[in-house]
Enzyme design. Structure first.
Site, PDB file in Angstrom:
ATOM      1  N   HIS B 138       0.878  -1.174   0.000  1.00  0.00           N
ATOM      2  CA  HIS B 138       0.000   0.000   0.000  1.00  0.00           C
ATOM      3  C   HIS B 138       0.919   1.230   0.000  1.00  0.00           C
ATOM      4  O   HIS B 138       2.041   1.165   0.497  1.00  0.00           O
ATOM      5  CB  HIS B 138      -0.820  -0.056   1.295  1.00  0.00           C
ATOM      6  CG  HIS B 138      -1.899   0.960   1.427  1.00  0.00           C
ATOM      7  ND1 HIS B 138      -1.644   2.263   1.787  1.00  0.00           N
ATOM      8  CD2 HIS B 138      -3.248   0.858   1.293  1.00  0.00           C
ATOM      9  CE1 HIS B 138      -2.791   2.923   1.862  1.00  0.00           C
ATOM     10  NE2 HIS B 138      -3.782   2.096   1.561  1.00  0.00           N
ATOM     11  N   ASP B 215       3.284  -4.617   7.911  1.00  0.00           N
ATOM     12  CA  ASP B 215       2.054  -3.835   7.830  1.00  0.00           C
ATOM     13  C   ASP B 215       0.888  -4.818   7.921  1.00  0.00           C
ATOM     14  O   ASP B 215       0.621  -5.563   6.976  1.00  0.00           O
ATOM     15  CB  ASP B 215       2.041  -3.064   6.503  1.00  0.00           C
ATOM     16  CG  ASP B 215       0.708  -2.371   6.242  1.00  0.00           C
ATOM     17  OD1 ASP B 215      -0.213  -2.486   7.072  1.00  0.00           O
ATOM     18  OD2 ASP B 215       0.596  -1.728   5.179  1.00  0.00           O
ATOM     19  N   GLN B 218      -4.314  -5.181   6.696  1.00  0.00           N
ATOM     20  CA  GLN B 218      -5.291  -6.077   6.068  1.00  0.00           C
ATOM     21  C   GLN B 218      -5.281  -7.471   6.684  1.00  0.00           C
ATOM     22  O   GLN B 218      -6.173  -8.262   6.400  1.00  0.00           O
ATOM     23  CB  GLN B 218      -5.016  -6.190   4.562  1.00  0.00           C
ATOM     24  CG  GLN B 218      -5.269  -4.911   3.793  1.00  0.00           C
ATOM     25  CD  GLN B 218      -6.728  -4.472   3.836  1.00  0.00           C
ATOM     26  OE1 GLN B 218      -7.630  -5.285   4.027  1.00  0.00           O
ATOM     27  NE2 GLN B 218      -6.959  -3.189   3.671  1.00  0.00           N
ATOM     28  N   LYS B 241     -10.476  -0.961  10.417  1.00  0.00           N
ATOM     29  CA  LYS B 241     -10.604  -2.128   9.547  1.00  0.00           C
ATOM     30  C   LYS B 241     -10.983  -3.369  10.363  1.00  0.00           C
ATOM     31  O   LYS B 241     -11.273  -4.421   9.812  1.00  0.00           O
ATOM     32  CB  LYS B 241      -9.300  -2.362   8.779  1.00  0.00           C
ATOM     33  CG  LYS B 241      -8.992  -1.241   7.777  1.00  0.00           C
ATOM     34  CD  LYS B 241      -7.869  -1.627   6.849  1.00  0.00           C
ATOM     35  CE  LYS B 241      -7.229  -0.445   6.147  1.00  0.00           C
ATOM     36  NZ  LYS B 241      -8.096   0.228   5.178  1.00  0.00           N
ATOM     37  N   CYS B 379      -4.913   2.633  -3.495  1.00  0.00           N
ATOM     38  CA  CYS B 379      -3.680   3.164  -2.878  1.00  0.00           C
ATOM     39  C   CYS B 379      -2.526   2.189  -3.063  1.00  0.00           C
ATOM     40  O   CYS B 379      -1.679   2.023  -2.185  1.00  0.00           O
ATOM     41  CB  CYS B 379      -3.868   3.481  -1.398  1.00  0.00           C
ATOM     42  SG  CYS B 379      -5.069   4.770  -1.113  1.00  0.00           S
TER      43      CYS B 379
END
Lengths: 161, 421
Positions: B138, B215, B218, B241, B379
């Site tokens: 991202h 990261d 997600q 999220k 993104c």
């Protein structure tokens, strides 16, 4: 206004069979238009002689709204004077951003009024306006334009959603 | 824990491992109708919806517990501080971190990455040093490192991916050299859904003495995360999220690293003492939490952790895997629809193209059918460049989605195709 009304047959038809598609061999004016947010990317070539738009063509990759808007734009501006074209650009922009009510106020938009509903779909306004931005850039001898950032000549009206 | 697929028995078809109807009643927003159709909210990778217990917890906090934290001795300040720090314990358990002080509250994953860029990158990296990222990142895990490269004269190295969206681990291994100082990789690709084998990738980096930031924006919503098992040096996620509040997230960092890093922002709460000559910084995690934080956000995040724990991350992963498998099968029956991202290990993300129709037209027409999907570059423009598309449409599932919503999506795509061809 919903999107079914927006995607009317005339728009779908111009999307399937865009008019004046391609590039002119020896244009007097040209510009490239980009909407970096969605990837719409079009090129416009013009032949201006005296003060009249003799010929115009476009090509690129874009959504149906952008492509149909560009296609109908080319059929509308061919043969018009530069001053008339600038007037049409202003009217189209005002219609798409909700400043011009085509049912109430005098205008020269004719069948282009089919895009009036885009004002209720803020995320799609730029799709409809990009070809007109690009035409504006071309007649003013700018090589490129964008719907974003400093290059956006209409940022104040189009950029806020 | 590395894969959602491993814990997800493929036999689940239509039967969630929890009371789905009851769960859906927890989410008031799912009752909406959009354009006269029941809302099918399939944009969960952008932001998930908030359940009633989290909403109620926020109301309880704002109406009965609010004051500034770590300050006064009065009742409300003590209550607010206990709620704020209590939530840190819940995040620690969620990530299976060793210690609560390894959990730093941030505004989200983006701020967490920027915190590491500033606190670690600006302090320890110098000219000629290299940072490894992947093709699947991202923008939030690219741009901060590019900024650092610009400032320091460091170099960004990129792990390529194949046509399925799977990272090339041989190429990854070859990117290491004497200048490599940091690896920053996503656990799950937001644009394609690929679950990266981060545990193995971390082991590779550690064999070269290089720390790794993962990261998890997600991944955290979709699979059980265990930072000790992964042995990552940093891990971050965003609360919204995970069905929590926006403007909230967390960074996990190994205590030894966090202690060596410089503070991110200066201000109140991050200091032990201040004179005009010298300031002594507070201990971790407070060193990284300058100013009055998003207290309600932390409290809401804590409630979210409780809510998800009660359902069970393995159950969530199993049901989402069933939704993804069903949707993938249904898409394969559609002519002229291409799924972008076909890695064998995927979280509940389905990026796709409808031949001859721009993704924005697909998105607008699906909205007409009450179906919310994301359209655009997500993104992740380098991913779009890799697959030579300007944009995609993306359906992303959460545990509260149903098979009927998948059917609504597929029917919507058929209508788009009828209209445009």
């Amino acid at each position: 206004m919903d999107s079914k009304q927006l995607y009317q047959e005339v728009i779908l038809d111009h999307n399937r069979k865009p008019r004046n598609w391609g590039r002119l061999d020896s244009p007097s004016h040209h510009a490239e238009g980009l909407n970096p947010l969605c990837g719409d990317h079009i090129w416009i070539t013009l032949e201006v002689s005296g003060e009249q738009v003799r010929n115009v063509a476009f090509e690129g990759q874009s959504c149906a709204i952008c492509k149909a808007s560009a296609s109908m734009m080319t059929t509308n501006v061919k043969g018009k004077s530069v001053a008339e074209v600038e007037q049409l650009i202003r009217e189209f922009r005002d219609m798409a951003t909700g400043k011009l009510d085509v049912t109430q106020e005098a205008n020269h938009l004719g069948r282009l009024a089919v895009f009036a509903g885009v004002k209720d779909l803020p995320s799609r306004v730029k799709c409809a306006i990009l070809p007109w931005h690009t035409l504006h850039a071309a007649v003013n001898q700018q090589a490129s334009t964008s719907t974003e950032g400093e290059q956006d000549p209409f940022a104040e009206v189009v950029g806020k959603q | 824990m590395s894969a959602v697929a491993k814990s997800a028995p493929a036999v689940i078809v239509g039967t969630p491992p929890f009371d789905l109807a009851r769960i859906r009643r927890d989410f008031p927003i799912l009752d909406l109708t959009v354009n006269g159709r029941p809302l099918a909210y399939l944009d969960n990778a952008a932001s998930a919806q908030m359940p009633r217990p989290v909403i109620d917890r926020l109301i309880q906090y704002e109406t009965r517990e609010h004051a500034n934290i770590h300050r006064a001795v009065h009742y409300l300040s003590e209550t607010a501080t206990a709620a704020y720090e209590g939530a840190r314990g819940k995040v620690r358990r969620f990530l299976n971190a060793r210690e609560e002080r390894e959990v730093i509250y941030t505004r989200g994953a983006t701020e967490a990455i920027n915190l590491v860029m500033h606190g670690y990158g600006r302090k320890f990296l110098t000219e000629g040093d290299e940072i490894i990222v992947s093709q699947l990142e991202h923008h939030s895990n690219i741009v901060p490192w590019q900024m650092l490269c610009g400032e320091k004269g460091c170099k960004l190295r990129v792990i390529p991916c194949d046509e399925r969206g799977v990272l090339d681990l041989d190429a990854y291994g070859k990117l290491f050299n004497g200048h490599t100082r940091l690896v920053a990789i996503t656990h799950v690709s937001n644009a394609l859904g690929t679950i990266n084998p981060v545990k193995d990738m971390i082991a590779t980096a550690h064999a070269h003495g290089v720390p790794v930031l993962v990261d998890g924006a997600q991944a955290a919503p979709h699979l059980a995360v265990d930072v000790q098992d992964l042995d990552c040096d940093f891990y971050c996620f965003s609360a919204h999220k995970l069905c929590g509040p926006t403007g909230m997230g967390a960074l996990y960092g190994k205590a030894g690293l966090l202690e060596k890093m410089q503070p991110f922002q200066g201000g109140g709460d991050m200091i032990l003492s201040v004179t005009f000559e010298k300031t002594v910084y507070n201990v971790i995690p407070h060193k990284f939490e300058a100013g009055t934080p998003h207290i309600a956000g932390a409290v809401g995040l804590g409630a979210t952790m409780d809510y998800l724990a009660a359902i069970g991350m393995d159950n969530i992963a199993a049901w989402e895997h069933a939704l993804l498998s069903y949707a993938t099968q249904q898409f394969e029956t559609l002519d002229g629809v291409r799924i972008i991202g076909t890695a064998p290990e995927k979280a509940a993300v389905l990026s796709f193209e409808v031949k001859g129709v721009h993704p924005h037209d697909v998105g607008t027409m699906l909205n007409e059918e009450g179906v919310a999907v994301r359209t655009g570059h997500h993104c992740a423009q380098p991913v779009m460049q890799r697959f030579r598309v300007p944009a995609t449409a993306r359906a992303s599932f959460a545990f509260y989605n149903t098979m009927a919503e998948v059917d609504q999506l597929v029917a919507g795509i058929r209508r788009v195709q009828q209209m445009f061809t």
